[in-house]
Design a protein around this motif. Structure first.
Motif: not given
Length: 255
Positions: A241-249
């Motif tokens: 449940k980690l955001a890791v927004s750059k990886l998802r982008e």
């Protein structure tokens, strides 16, 4: 004559270690994909060391069938390796090396930085590599080993995943896209801390990555495994449940 070394997986990397072990006077018993480890353990019941040098996808299947009489001889090398990988197979005190040299078919090895080694058979692997003029560093604690494994993972995952965007070399990534590299590395370190249950000095990890980048400035960021590494990282992030927004982008841009 010295007791033999068993090498499971004689690919490019296994071949380098075989050369080094032979140079320090140790007979080498190679095992190929499909060979029965139980039968080999009967034939070579008391080797000095058993080096597992298989492809990433073959690591866990190999450890599942690893003979119990060889457990105190085992040595591991693999990308994205962490203690959970061997602990899940009830392997408690392996020798582990974080390999920092590259070996491609038809080319000799290329060293980025010294390869750290820890464990009961660490001296043997260090001697074997040094006999080939490949620098190796013998570590003194499990804490040092964990840091070095995470350092390697940060380098591999950051350069591979950021390379999906930049398509260039590690020098180009760090010189011209450092904000991207740091954002990816931050997400990667979030995942690594969750996987290990530990916290790390993040600037020290970044410096370790930069040292490796400087070891081979022309190294290509993105290998064939980059999309799979990104997907696997996001799967871990989802579980944690980690955001890791750059990886998802980056994943959304490459889907």
């Amino acid at each position: 004559m010295k007791k033999p070394a068993v090498i499971i997986g004689i690919g490019e990397m296994g071949g380098v270690f075989a050369r080094g072990l032979l140079r320090i006077g140790m007979p080498v018993y190679p095992l190929l994909r499909g060979d029965k480890l139980s039968a080999a353990a009967e034939e070579v019941p008391d080797p000095e060391i058993v080096l597992v040098s298989v492809a990433e996808k073959d690591l866990h299947p190999t450890l599942e069938q690893f003979p119990s009489q060889w457990l105190d001889k085992i040595a591991l090398l693999q990308n994205e390796l962490l203690p959970r990988d061997w602990q899940s197979h009830d392997i408690n005190n392996p020798t582990v090396i974080s390999v920092w040299f590259e070996k491609k078919k038809g080319q000799d090895y290329k060293v980025l930085v010294p390869s750290p080694v820890f464990g009961p058979k660490g001296g043997i692997l260090t001697q074997a590599l040094q006999s080939l003029e490949i620098p190796a560093q013998l570590l003194m604690s499990q804490e040092e080993l964990l840091f070095q494994l995470v350092r390697k993972n940060v380098y591999i995952l950051t350069t591979n995943i950021a390379g999906l965007v930049t398509q260039g070399t590690v020098d180009d990534l760090w010189s011209n896209h450092q904000q991207l590299a740091r954002a990816v590395a931050a997400d990667v370190m979030d995942i690594q801390e969750w996987l290990t249950g530990s916290t790390f000095d993040r600037e020290q990890l970044i410096q370790g990555m930069v040292d490796a980048i400087n070891g081979d400035l022309e190294h290509k960021c993105m290998g064939r495994s980059a999309p799979a590494r990104l997907a696997n990282a996001i799967a871990h992030a989802d579980e944690a449940k980690l955001a890791v927004s750059k990886l998802r982008e980056i994943s959304s841009s490459n889907s």
